[in-house]
Design an enzyme around this catalytic site. Structure first.
Site: not given
Ligand SMILES: NC(=O)C1=CN([C@@H]2O[C@H](COP(=O)(O)OP(=O)(O)OC[C@H]3O[C@@H](n4cnc5c(N)ncnc54)[C@H](O)[C@@H]3O)[C@@H](O)[C@H]2O)C=CC1
Ligand SMILES: O=C(O)CCC(=O)C(=O)O
Length: 411
Positions: A66, A90, A102, A185, A216, A344
């Site tokens: 996953k 995790k 991943k 998240t 997000n 999820s």
């Molecule tokens: N969305 C989810 O359910 C999950 C997300 N993640 C992780 O959480 C983290 C964020 O994911 P999301 O919020 O989903 O991604 P996203 O793509 O929605 O948001 C990423 C954010 O980071 C910002 N960003 C990018 N480069 C930057 C920089 N240099 N300085 C400051 N801000 C910057 C972007 O502008 C954006 O606001 C990632 O590491 C991702 O792998 C992990 C598990 C689940």
């Molecule tokens: O919801 C999922 O399966 C993805 C979660 C994920 O990629 C993470 O926790 O980094």
């Protein structure tokens, strides 16, 4: 140190603390399968363009693998490997019946039109459809992907295997997505923060927060902290950063962002240099964007007392040591951001049951899972006299090792 080296190092340290058999340790580090595919699509104007897509399936001892699929220019095999391994630990920390995986495609999503992204996603799915599945590997969104991406994967996969909503999670609600998944998240990050603060006799509402990343995860964490009375004093994203020592009006900032405004142009706060966000004056620092952002160069200047790792591996091992010496408490990524994959799991269960839960039940169950995991981590910390990162790693690694042995491992 790159993400894979740092993740391997944490794993090895946990294996040592647990006294894991050397052969088992070696085998747990080797991914179950690494997939690398070429994805060529026509651009809207007709020329062909090629991308490389990856899926690393790390371990399936505890259940189907996953993990998310990210679209980002820096996607590379080492990073995907590290992220897949982190998913294995995790899901084990969260005690949900999954292994870890991943995936990603090296691309700049904002430079592709919606129809180009759709074609890319469909080609990627065609290349991996017989290696993913409800009981083998269940993708989800990550950076640069979203519910629409999952809808395309579901549609393409279903052409080969029949209608299969449970093959991906993080889908649109109309296609079997779970209520509460989008916020999960960020919500999990807040529940995890609450569990830690309660342990330290503190409350969300009495503290100040700096948040890196307003996508997000970051925006949901900010919104919920604001709703609970916490003061978000600085926020950054790729476009810039803002600060307000009296607390930023997060609902107004969200409206500003929805109107496609750059963060730095928000009138309710002062613009600041994004590079200063991580060392901004606050009680709680929440990195919600990229890996490796806390390192030898800046860790000594961090002013927060708590770091909540809401990005994957935001703290490199050098920073870990520096922050520990300064007395900063770090809530590790494999726990702090387990809320997404936990919901999820609820989505997958609902799809298999053919029954939809209401949002209240999703959030209530999420709180239970996050609180239980914190208790389990603390218990490992006490048994092994270690910090929260090693508490989480030993918890996850031990559960996976036990499942592996039960399935028939022979040293
Ligand atoms: N969305 C989810 O359910 C999950 C997300 N993640 C992780 O959480 C983290 C964020 O994911 P999301 O919020 O989903 O991604 P996203 O793509 O929605 O948001 C990423 C954010 O980071 C910002 N960003 C990018 N480069 C930057 C920089 N240099 N300085 C400051 N801000 C910057 C972007 O502008 C954006 O606001 C990632 O590491 C991702 O792998 C992990 C598990 C689940
Ligand atoms: O919801 C999922 O399966 C993805 C979660 C994920 O990629 C993470 O926790 O980094």
């Amino acid at each position: 140190m790159n993400a894979l080296a740092a993740t391997n190092r944490n794993f090895r340290q946990a294996a040592r603390i647990l006294g894991l058999d050397g052969k088992l340790e070696k085998s747990l580090l080797i991914p179950f399968r690494e997939i690398k595919v070429e994805c060529t699509i026509p651009k809207d104007e007709g020329t062909l363009v090629s991308f490389v897509g990856f899926r690393v399936q790390h371990d399936n001892a505890r259940g189907p693998m996953k993990g998310g699929i990210r679209y980002h220019p820096e996607v590379d095999p080492d990073e995907v490997n590290a992220l897949a391994q982190l998913m294995t630990w995790k899901t084990a920390v969260a005690k949900i019946p999954y292994g870890g995986a991943k995936g990603g495609i090296g691309c700049i999503p904002k430079d592709l039109s919606t129809s180009e992204l759709e074609r890319l996603t469909r080609v990627f799915t065609q290349k991996i459809h017989d290696l993913i599945g409800i009981n083998t590997d269940v993708p989800a969104p990550d950076m640069g992907t979203n519910a629409q991406t999952m809808a395309w994967i579901l549609d393409e996969y279903s052409k080969f295997h029949g209608h299969s909503p449970a093959v991906v999670t993080g889908k649109p609600i109309d296609l079997g997505g779970s209520l509460g998944r989008e916020a999960a998240t960020g919500r999990g990050v807040v529940y995890a923060t609450e569990a830690l603060l309660t342990e330290h006799g503190k409350n969300i509402k009495d503290l100040t927060y700096a948040i890196q990343g307003f996508g997000n995860v970051g925006s949901w964490a900010a919104r919920l902290i604001h709703e609970m009375g916490g003061k978000v004093v600085a926020v950054s994203d790729i476009t810039g950063a803002v600060k307000n020592p009296n607390g930023i009006d997060i609902p107004a900032l969200l409206k500003h962002k929805e109107a496609r405004g750059r963060l730095a142009d928000f009138s309710g706060a002062d613009a600041m240099d994004s590079n200063d966000l991580l060392t901004h004056e606050c009680d709680v620092l929440i990195p919600c964007a990229l890996g490796g952002v806390l390192n030898r160069e800046n860790a000594g200047d961090v002013r927060a007392k708590y770091v909540i790792e809401a990005a994957n591996h935001p703290t490199d091992p050098d920073a870990d040591e520096i922050l520990a010496k300064k007395g900063v408490t770090i809530l590790p990524d494999i726990y702090a951001k387990a809320g997404g994959v936990t919901v999820s799991y609820f989505e997958w269960v609902q799809n298999i049951q053919g029954f939809m839960w209401d949002e209240e039940k999703v959030n209530e169950e999420l709180r239970k899972y996050m609180t239980r995991a914190f208790r389990d981590i603390k218990s490992m910390c006490q048994s092994h006299n270690c910090n929260l990162r090693m508490g989480a790693f030993t918890l996850g690694v031990n559960r996976v090792a036990r499942a592996t042995v039960l399935r028939g491992w022979e040293a």
